[in-house]
Design a protein around this motif. Structure first.
Motif, mmCIF file in Angstrom:
data_model
loop_
_atom_site.group_PDB
_atom_site.id
_atom_site.type_symbol
_atom_site.label_atom_id
_atom_site.label_comp_id
_atom_site.label_asym_id
_atom_site.label_seq_id
_atom_site.Cartn_x
_atom_site.Cartn_y
_atom_site.Cartn_z
ATOM 1 N N ARG A 285 4.751 -14.504 13.523
ATOM 2 C CA ARG A 285 5.604 -13.414 14.243
ATOM 3 C C ARG A 285 7.019 -13.553 13.540
ATOM 4 O O ARG A 285 7.754 -12.980 14.210
ATOM 5 N N PRO B 144 5.519 -8.046 17.408
ATOM 6 C CA PRO B 144 5.115 -8.755 16.500
ATOM 7 C C PRO B 144 5.890 -9.379 15.597
ATOM 8 O O PRO B 144 5.562 -10.576 15.062
ATOM 9 N N ARG B 145 6.982 -8.907 15.167
ATOM 10 C CA ARG B 145 7.961 -9.512 14.636
ATOM 11 C C ARG B 145 9.506 -9.203 15.028
ATOM 12 O O ARG B 145 10.153 -8.350 14.669
#
Length: 522
Positions: free
Chosen positions: A305, A277-278
């Protein structure tokens, strides 16, 4: 400030982070880089390169490239940057226009056969070229004498100090614009170094906290400007010899990279390699140039993101990273091309293309720029220089945009220039190659969107013996970079034209419509 404060050498700070560079996992300290510059300067002197001599550099991103630029500055020589994607016609044009007497070239790199490309260039095309210097091999098959670039291995006599005049040309970029062959954009040490300092200052770069992933080619202003800005900041630079998404992803993930610059397609490919996600929590700024359709959707996904994309603006003439959006800008504004100039001394205005008067804020027109980063002129082309620069020093960019609250917005490119493979390409360059082929009486080239990618398509008027498309494509692949080879070549009897006060003009818009009609029929 003294004149030396604006030399390239002044950018090498001793009180900075180490290493200065990391090439393919190999660190190069600042002291080591300074030594390499000394060695390269001694090698250039041994080759008879001095004040005003032109050295063409045809290398991928490697420490030799940067050392040669700094060494040339010390010798008062000039580096002509050669795009590694160039093929024989393009390389020959650059060598002829620049008058380079020496070219430093790769022996080989991945699928690029430098020797085969050079074999398609005759000595008569480039009469000034005297010698090739090969990196990574003793020699390559060529019609010019070859020496080995062994500056870092053999001790050449140190050349006496000969710091070049910081206001004379030191680096030549190629730019097509709307001309038939690339022009050479001349920059001095002062224009390069002062802009590098402005970039470091505007981005508030801290050598102990910030680092750069350099994934753009040094032969272009986008790659070179970001490189010099981080050298000026004293921050560590991780370098890709040529862009590939997988190693870029690895460096971003493992080395706490804070900044990177590239095209929208580069960042798209990097994001596609991970579902996290990141994935890159340390990234602060990813400056991007939007070349492909769907860039707004990419920016939204990247934002979600944790990959912060910032719109920017630049050109070979005023250098890349001329301006960039600010973190405080609304997201929709932040991702637009344009932004706020890096230099506090830069000025931007917009001229109404119909009235010729300066336009008010919010009104679209041609962007004009005055800045310390502005080029000296087009090398050996005073006429083109006069046409490009107003009497008051403002550069006519040929780009359309509008002013917005102290910043500006880039909207589109004026004229017929095409953006292909991330590079600005003049149709005439491809048309001239087509017209040199057997069976082609005349040619026109336009750009269209094919499956989300900008590609060029050609129309040719045949001679009595019509050409075969396969033959034309094969010839162009030998002579031009792959992104310039048309996706389709159509044979027609005549081009659509319109009469005007200035003569008969070919209707390029009509040609583009014809392309889409034919592709739809296919």
């Amino acid at each position: 400030m003294s004149a030396n404060d604006f030399s390239l050498q002044s950018l090498i700070r001793t009180e900075a982070a180490d290493p200065a560079f990391v090439f393919d996992g190999t660190p190069v300290s600042r002291a080591e880089f300074s030594t390499k510059v000394d060695q390269a300067a001694a090698w250039l002197a041994a080759q008879g390169i001095g004040k005003g001599d032109i050295v063409a550099v045809w290398l991928v991103n490697r420490v030799e490239w940067i050392a040669l630029l700094f060494a040339a500055a010390r010798r008062g020589a000039i580096v002509a940057a050669v795009n590694t994607r160039y093929r024989s016609a393009e390389v020959a044009h650059l060598l002829k226009v620049s008058g380079a007497k020496l070219m430093v070239v790769e022996a080989a790199f991945r699928s690029i056969d430098f020797a085969a490309i050079l074999a398609d260039i005759s000595k008569a095309e480039v009469p000034a070229l005297q010698e090739l210097a090969v990196v990574g091999a003793d020699a390559i098959p060529a019609q010019w004498p070859c020496v080995r670039f062994d500056a870092f291995e053999r001790a050449y006599p140190l050349a006496p100090p000969a710091q070049g005049d910081i206001d004379l040309p030191v680096l030549l970029y190629t730019t097509s614009g709307t001309t038939k062959g690339p022009k050479l954009v001349a920059h001095s040490q002062r224009t390069l170094a002062s802009h590098a300092v402005s970039v470091a200052s505007a981005l508030k770069l801290d050598p102990q906290r910030h680092s750069l992933l350099a994934m753009l080619p040094f032969c272009g202003t986008f790659g070179m400007t970001s490189l010099l800005g981080f050298i000026a900041a004293g921050a560590t630079i991780h370098v890709l010899d040529a862009f590939e998404a997988t190693p870029a992803h690895k460096i971003l993930s493992e080395h706490r990279i804070t900044h990177s610059f590239g095209s929208d397609e580069m960042f798209r490919r990097i994001l596609a390699l991970t579902d996290a996600p990141r994935p890159f929590p340390h990234l602060e700024i990813c400056g991007f140039a939007a070349f492909q359709p769907g860039w707004r959707e990419l920016a939204a996904e990247a934002e979600a993101r944790g990959l912060p994309l910032f719109g920017l603006y630049g050109s070979s003439e005023v250098q890349a990273l001329f301006s960039i959006a600010r973190a405080g800008d609304a997201f929709a504004d932040r991702i637009e091309g344009g932004g706020w100039p890096m230099s506090p001394d830069a000025k931007v205005r917009v001229r109404d293309t119909e009235t010729g008067e300066l336009a008010a804020e919010g009104v679209s027109g041609e962007i004009e720029i005055s800045a310390p980063s502005r080029f000296l002129g087009y090398f050996n082309n005073p006429e083109a220089t006069r046409e490009a620069i107003h009497a008051d020093g403002f550069f006519r960019t040929g780009d359309i945009g509008r002013l917005r609250g102290g910043a500006f917005v880039y909207e589109t490119r004026a004229g017929d220039a095409m953006r292909l493979g991330g590079f600005l390409v003049a149709p005439g360059e491809i048309e001239d190659e087509l017209k040199s082929c057997a069976g082609v009486a005349d040619a026109q080239v336009v750009a269209v969107d094919l499956k989300g990618q900008a590609r060029c398509v050609a129309f040719v008027i045949p001679t009595e013996v019509p050409p075969q498309q396969e033959t034309l494509v094969a010839r162009l692949r030998e002579r031009l970079a792959g992104y310039k080879v048309p996706a389709r070549i159509y044979v027609i009897d005549a081009f659509p034209v319109t009469d005007s006060a200035n003569g008969v003009k070919i209707q390029r818009a009509k040609l583009r419509a014809m392309v889409m009609e034919r592709i739809a029929a296919e």
